[in-house]
Design a protein around this motif. Sequence first.
Motif, short mmCIF file in Angstrom:
data_model
loop_
_atom_site.label_atom_id
_atom_site.label_comp_id
_atom_site.label_asym_id
_atom_site.label_seq_id
_atom_site.Cartn_x
_atom_site.Cartn_y
_atom_site.Cartn_z
N PRO A 1 0.81 -1.22 0.00
CA PRO A 1 0.00 0.00 0.00
C PRO A 1 0.84 1.27 0.00
O PRO A 1 0.37 2.35 -0.35
CB PRO A 1 -0.84 -0.12 1.27
CG PRO A 1 -0.15 -1.13 2.12
CD PRO A 1 0.59 -2.04 1.20
N ASP A 2 2.14 1.14 0.39
CA ASP A 2 3.04 2.29 0.39
C ASP A 2 3.78 2.43 -0.95
O ASP A 2 4.65 3.30 -1.10
CB ASP A 2 4.07 2.14 1.52
CG ASP A 2 4.88 0.84 1.39
OD1 ASP A 2 4.53 0.00 0.51
OD2 ASP A 2 5.85 0.66 2.15
N GLY A 3 3.49 1.55 -1.90
CA GLY A 3 4.14 1.64 -3.22
C GLY A 3 5.40 0.80 -3.34
O GLY A 3 6.03 0.78 -4.39
N SER A 4 5.79 0.09 -2.26
CA SER A 4 6.99 -0.76 -2.34
C SER A 4 6.70 -1.94 -3.27
O SER A 4 5.57 -2.45 -3.31
CB SER A 4 7.37 -1.26 -0.94
OG SER A 4 6.27 -1.95 -0.38
N ILE A 5 7.73 -2.34 -4.03
CA ILE A 5 7.54 -3.44 -5.00
C ILE A 5 8.47 -4.59 -4.65
O ILE A 5 9.67 -4.39 -4.47
CB ILE A 5 7.88 -2.97 -6.44
CG1 ILE A 5 7.11 -1.70 -6.79
CG2 ILE A 5 7.54 -4.07 -7.46
CD1 ILE A 5 7.52 -1.07 -8.12
N ASP A 6 7.92 -5.78 -4.57
CA ASP A 6 8.70 -6.99 -4.29
C ASP A 6 8.55 -7.92 -5.49
O ASP A 6 7.45 -8.42 -5.77
CB ASP A 6 8.16 -7.65 -3.01
CG ASP A 6 8.89 -8.93 -2.66
OD1 ASP A 6 9.75 -9.36 -3.45
OD2 ASP A 6 8.58 -9.52 -1.60
N TYR A 7 9.66 -8.14 -6.21
CA TYR A 7 9.60 -8.96 -7.42
C TYR A 7 9.82 -10.44 -7.15
O TYR A 7 9.82 -11.24 -8.07
CB TYR A 7 10.63 -8.48 -8.44
CG TYR A 7 10.27 -7.14 -9.06
CD1 TYR A 7 9.28 -7.06 -10.03
CD2 TYR A 7 10.90 -5.97 -8.65
CE1 TYR A 7 8.92 -5.84 -10.58
CE2 TYR A 7 10.54 -4.75 -9.20
CZ TYR A 7 9.57 -4.70 -10.16
OH TYR A 7 9.21 -3.49 -10.71
N ASP A 8 10.05 -10.79 -5.88
CA ASP A 8 10.37 -12.19 -5.57
C ASP A 8 9.20 -12.94 -4.96
O ASP A 8 9.37 -14.00 -4.39
CB ASP A 8 11.55 -12.26 -4.59
CG ASP A 8 12.83 -11.79 -5.26
OD1 ASP A 8 12.95 -12.03 -6.47
OD2 ASP A 8 13.65 -11.16 -4.58
N ARG A 9 8.01 -12.37 -5.07
CA ARG A 9 6.87 -13.04 -4.43
C ARG A 9 5.92 -13.59 -5.48
O ARG A 9 5.09 -12.88 -6.03
CB ARG A 9 6.15 -12.04 -3.51
CG ARG A 9 5.76 -12.67 -2.21
CD ARG A 9 5.45 -11.64 -1.20
NE ARG A 9 4.01 -11.41 -1.08
CZ ARG A 9 3.48 -10.63 -0.16
NH1 ARG A 9 4.24 -10.00 0.70
NH2 ARG A 9 2.18 -10.45 -0.09
N GLU A 10 6.12 -14.84 -5.82
CA GLU A 10 5.27 -15.50 -6.82
C GLU A 10 3.92 -15.82 -6.19
O GLU A 10 3.84 -16.10 -5.01
CB GLU A 10 5.95 -16.79 -7.27
CG GLU A 10 5.09 -17.69 -8.11
CD GLU A 10 5.19 -17.45 -9.60
OE1 GLU A 10 6.31 -17.45 -10.12
OE2 GLU A 10 4.14 -17.26 -10.24
N PHE A 11 2.87 -15.74 -6.98
CA PHE A 11 1.56 -16.17 -6.45
C PHE A 11 0.82 -16.97 -7.50
O PHE A 11 1.25 -17.03 -8.63
CB PHE A 11 0.72 -14.94 -6.03
CG PHE A 11 0.27 -14.08 -7.18
CD1 PHE A 11 -1.01 -14.21 -7.71
CD2 PHE A 11 1.12 -13.14 -7.74
CE1 PHE A 11 -1.43 -13.40 -8.76
CE2 PHE A 11 0.70 -12.33 -8.78
CZ PHE A 11 -0.57 -12.46 -9.30
#
Length: 298
Positions: A288-298
């Motif tokens: 919600p703060d705009g942080s991006i995590d590219y290592d979280r597959e779903f």
Amino acid sequence: MSTVATDLQKSVQDAAANLYVSALKDIPQDLRDALAAARDRETSTPGKRVLEVIHRNVSIADEQKNLVCQDTGIAVYHCNVGEHFPLHPARIYEALRDGTERATIDHPLRSNAVHTITRENTGANIGYRLPIVHWEFIPDWDGLDVKCVPKGSGSENMSFLKMCIPADGVKGIKQFVLESIVGAGGKPCPPGIVGVGIGGSADYAMHLAKEAIMRPIGTRNGDPLVAQLEDELYGLLNETGIGPMGLGGDVTVLQCHIEHADTHMTLNPVAVNYQCWAARRASAHIGPDGSIDYDREF
Ligand code: SF4
């Protein structure tokens, strides 16, 4: 009236731009493992040769940080939107479209989008209702998951729908999937993922088939009956002998995934959506703060 992009909208746009390019260049580990296992178990000479070439293709793309295939596809996204994620889906869509356009121009990528009647190019992989977004809304959550699945035309052209009748039962479902894949032969660049959608309505079955090809390879449906059908179809499809690129062999498909929905008592829809060997896929989680995590597959 013009709209002003918020920081959060910019984060979603950045994520989309990165996901589109990274999906096209860096195929996921589960796909790498499945292709390596296919190469190890293939016994036909042409099939082995095809899988060796695919392996070299992927290595060269890695070394040169280049695309695994020239067909940059149409950008398809799947979004899980938390109920409390502080950006409206209308703005999320805008960000995905702008990110797709930016990635296409900046890289640059081949632009495939055309008007469906005039066939004139409509822009940098964007157009009326392009990119395509599948939505899911998650209660009691404030995050956003975005998955980008660029979809090449070779495999997308091998999509099939049949409105079986209930009396056709599971046997009818299996028969239609087998007929579809045998009929497709080498056209969808096998071995890939066969996505099957069953139940719902005609349009929803095809939507489910597309959802099925987006899953990590070899994951199983949570319903044991459907998971059993996935296993059975996977075995049957690999007995067809179509093999890599349709040249004959043991490995016709890397996997068969099925998504299902309950349906009308007099309906039994079956949809097939093929994903080629270059089953590209990349995911990101946006907070919600705009942080991006590219290592979280779903
Ligand atoms: S079907 Fe897949 S591997 Fe074949 S050309 Fe299209 S994107 Fe490339």
